[in-house]
Design a protein around this motif. Structure first.
Motif, PDB file in Angstrom:
ATOM      1  N   VAL A   7       0.815  -1.128   0.182  1.00 11.95           N
ATOM      2  CA  VAL A   7      -0.049  -0.229  -0.093  1.00 11.95           C
ATOM      3  C   VAL A   7       0.855   0.913  -0.258  1.00 11.95           C
ATOM      4  O   VAL A   7       0.456   2.255  -1.085  1.00 11.95           O
ATOM      5  N   ALA A   8       1.374   1.555   0.916  1.00 15.40           N
ATOM      6  CA  ALA A   8       2.669   2.833   0.614  1.00 15.40           C
ATOM      7  C   ALA A   8       3.632   2.178  -0.898  1.00 15.40           C
ATOM      8  O   ALA A   8       4.301   3.911  -0.795  1.00 15.40           O
ATOM      9  N   TYR A   9       3.679   1.294  -1.480  1.00 15.05           N
ATOM     10  CA  TYR A   9       4.649   1.561  -2.297  1.00 15.05           C
ATOM     11  C   TYR A   9       3.198   2.440  -3.578  1.00 15.05           C
ATOM     12  O   TYR A   9       3.971   3.044  -4.166  1.00 15.05           O
ATOM     13  N   ARG A  10       2.109   2.171  -3.151  1.00 18.24           N
ATOM     14  CA  ARG A  10       1.416   1.904  -4.462  1.00 18.24           C
ATOM     15  C   ARG A  10       0.704   4.124  -3.964  1.00 18.24           C
ATOM     16  O   ARG A  10       0.109   4.757  -4.405  1.00 18.24           O
ATOM     17  N   ASN A  11       1.388   4.251  -2.592  1.00 18.94           N
ATOM     18  CA  ASN A  11       0.630   5.491  -2.745  1.00 18.94           C
ATOM     19  C   ASN A  11       2.097   6.472  -2.085  1.00 18.94           C
ATOM     20  O   ASN A  11       2.372   7.580  -2.077  1.00 18.94           O
ATOM     21  N   ALA A  12       2.877   6.136  -2.908  1.00 12.79           N
ATOM     22  CA  ALA A  12       4.453   6.509  -2.382  1.00 12.79           C
ATOM     23  C   ALA A  12       3.877   8.319  -3.527  1.00 12.79           C
ATOM     24  O   ALA A  12       3.918   7.770  -4.619  1.00 12.79           O
ATOM     25  N   GLU A  13       4.475   8.971  -2.936  1.00 12.07           N
ATOM     26  CA  GLU A  13       4.844  10.266  -3.787  1.00 12.07           C
ATOM     27  C   GLU A  13       5.949   9.916  -4.449  1.00 12.07           C
ATOM     28  O   GLU A  13       5.784  11.520  -6.249  1.00 12.07           O
ATOM     29  N   SER A  14       7.188   9.856  -4.783  1.00  8.24           N
ATOM     30  CA  SER A  14       8.794  10.364  -4.970  1.00  8.24           C
ATOM     31  C   SER A  14       8.624   8.942  -5.734  1.00  8.24           C
ATOM     32  O   SER A  14       8.578   8.022  -5.584  1.00  8.24           O
ATOM     33  N   GLU A  15       9.448   9.026  -6.984  1.00 11.16           N
ATOM     34  CA  GLU A  15      10.038   7.499  -7.525  1.00 11.16           C
ATOM     35  C   GLU A  15      11.240   7.330  -6.384  1.00 11.16           C
ATOM     36  O   GLU A  15      11.025   5.612  -6.546  1.00 11.16           O
ATOM     37  N   GLU A  16      11.766   7.850  -5.492  1.00 13.77           N
ATOM     38  CA  GLU A  16      12.623   7.378  -5.073  1.00 13.77           C
ATOM     39  C   GLU A  16      12.191   6.507  -3.551  1.00 13.77           C
ATOM     40  O   GLU A  16      12.887   5.640  -3.298  1.00 13.77           O
ATOM     41  N   ALA A  17      10.987   7.029  -3.460  1.00 13.09           N
ATOM     42  CA  ALA A  17      10.592   6.504  -1.950  1.00 13.09           C
ATOM     43  C   ALA A  17      10.171   5.122  -2.590  1.00 13.09           C
ATOM     44  O   ALA A  17       9.824   3.864  -1.653  1.00 13.09           O
ATOM     45  N   GLN A  18       9.857   5.452  -3.438  1.00 11.19           N
ATOM     46  CA  GLN A  18       8.734   3.476  -4.215  1.00 11.19           C
ATOM     47  C   GLN A  18       9.664   3.221  -5.014  1.00 11.19           C
ATOM     48  O   GLN A  18       9.479   1.534  -4.208  1.00 11.19           O
ATOM     49  N   ALA A  19      11.012   3.390  -5.147  1.00 10.60           N
ATOM     50  CA  ALA A  19      12.289   2.570  -5.526  1.00 10.60           C
ATOM     51  C   ALA A  19      12.560   1.583  -4.208  1.00 10.60           C
ATOM     52  O   ALA A  19      12.825   0.740  -4.364  1.00 10.60           O
ATOM     53  N   LEU A  20      12.517   2.484  -2.960  1.00  7.10           N
ATOM     54  CA  LEU A  20      13.166   1.978  -1.741  1.00  7.10           C
ATOM     55  C   LEU A  20      12.176   0.921  -1.115  1.00  7.10           C
ATOM     56  O   LEU A  20      12.467  -0.101  -0.690  1.00  7.10           O
ATOM     57  N   SER A  34       4.329  -3.645 -11.376  1.00  7.63           N
ATOM     58  CA  SER A  34       4.717  -2.458 -12.290  1.00  7.63           C
ATOM     59  C   SER A  34       3.640  -1.501 -12.596  1.00  7.63           C
ATOM     60  O   SER A  34       4.441  -0.905 -13.266  1.00  7.63           O
ATOM     61  N   ASP A  35       2.411  -2.232 -12.649  1.00  5.77           N
ATOM     62  CA  ASP A  35       1.909  -0.805 -12.965  1.00  5.77           C
ATOM     63  C   ASP A  35       1.507   0.314 -12.037  1.00  5.77           C
ATOM     64  O   ASP A  35       1.466   1.203 -12.983  1.00  5.77           O
ATOM     65  N   ALA A  36       2.470   0.325 -11.575  1.00  2.36           N
ATOM     66  CA  ALA A  36       2.622   1.699 -10.592  1.00  2.36           C
ATOM     67  C   ALA A  36       3.982   1.992 -10.244  1.00  2.36           C
ATOM     68  O   ALA A  36       3.824   3.087  -9.823  1.00  2.36           O
ATOM     69  N   ALA A  37       4.585   1.541 -10.967  1.00  2.04           N
ATOM     70  CA  ALA A  37       5.823   2.400 -11.123  1.00  2.04           C
ATOM     71  C   ALA A  37       5.818   3.652 -11.378  1.00  2.04           C
ATOM     72  O   ALA A  37       6.107   3.597 -12.840  1.00  2.04           O
ATOM     73  N   LYS A  38       6.733   4.545 -10.996  1.00  2.00           N
ATOM     74  CA  LYS A  38       6.693   6.176 -11.088  1.00  2.00           C
ATOM     75  C   LYS A  38       8.222   5.978 -11.578  1.00  2.00           C
ATOM     76  O   LYS A  38       7.867   7.364 -12.628  1.00  2.00           O
ATOM     77  N   GLY A  39       8.687   5.066 -11.795  1.00  2.00           N
ATOM     78  CA  GLY A  39      10.094   5.723 -12.973  1.00  2.00           C
ATOM     79  C   GLY A  39      11.665   4.959 -13.177  1.00  2.00           C
ATOM     80  O   GLY A  39      11.280   3.689 -12.812  1.00  2.00           O
ATOM     81  N   PRO A  40      12.386   5.580 -13.724  1.00  2.00           N
ATOM     82  CA  PRO A  40      13.467   3.980 -14.850  1.00  2.00           C
ATOM     83  C   PRO A  40      14.089   4.084 -13.077  1.00  2.00           C
ATOM     84  O   PRO A  40      14.531   2.060 -12.654  1.00  2.00           O
ATOM     85  N   LYS A  41      14.486   4.755 -11.540  1.00  2.00           N
ATOM     86  CA  LYS A  41      14.544   3.885 -10.428  1.00  2.00           C
ATOM     87  C   LYS A  41      13.916   2.654  -9.777  1.00  2.00           C
ATOM     88  O   LYS A  41      14.659   2.023  -9.710  1.00  2.00           O
TER      89      LYS A  41
END
Length: 185
Positions: A7-20, A34-41
């Protein structure tokens, strides 16, 4: 905890937070993220979660999502005001090494034509280290073809229909480049 992390992954506001967060999700399949991935990282984290078959099948996807490129941050590029992308050699080598890893190829039991198909379909912008890795993997995968006992004669049908796409005609974007004769060979 795993559900809360997803849930935190899907709600992450930044690419960096989501990658972490993605990097810490050990038991979650990459394709569920993959459907919610925000960027290259994030896609780089997902690439590390992929198995060898998923990597083979998603080379162009990884390229489209910027996994194989990074912003040139060299001193000369900064002085020139240049913001061009350069090859992310670390990720290109990681993917190439995983694709051509002999133990993973043997364990996955992929056949040579699967690597040949990927080779035919790799986009021209994919780093040049990937194609030789697919070639090497196809050679290794020849060991995954079952051995037939006794004298065996194999004949290939070379009639016109064998030049058809293995998927049949599914329009310009969905028809495979792989022909029936290629798979048979």
């Amino acid at each position: 905890a795993e559900v809360q992390s997803r849930v935190a992954y899907r709600n992450a506001e930044s690419e960096e937070a989501q990658a972490l967060i993605a990097g810490g999700l050990e038991n979650v399949r990459w394709d569920l993220l993959s459907d919610a991935a925000k960027g290259p990282k994030v896609w780089m984290s997902l690439a590390h979660k992929m198995g060898p078959q998923a990597l083979r099948m998603n080379i162009n996807t990884l390229m489209r999502h910027g996994v194989f490129s990074v912003l040139d941050r060299s001193e000369s590029a900064r002085q020139a005001g240049n913001t061009k992308q350069v090859v992310n050699t670390k990720m290109a080598e990681y993917v190439a090494d995983r694709i051509a890893d002999e133990s993973e190829i043997r364990r996955s039991k992929q056949f040579p034509y699967q690597f040949f198909t990927a080779y035919l379909n790799v986009h021209e912008d994919v780093p040049q280290t990937i194609k030789p890795a697919l070639h090497k993997a196809a050679e290794i995968a020849c060991g995954n073809v079952p051995k037939l006992t006794g004298p065996v004669v194999i004949g290939l049908d070379t009639s016109g229909s064998m030049s058809s796409a293995v998927t049949g005609d599914r329009g310009p974007w969905a028809t495979s480049k792989m022909r029936c004769i290629d798979v048979a060979a």
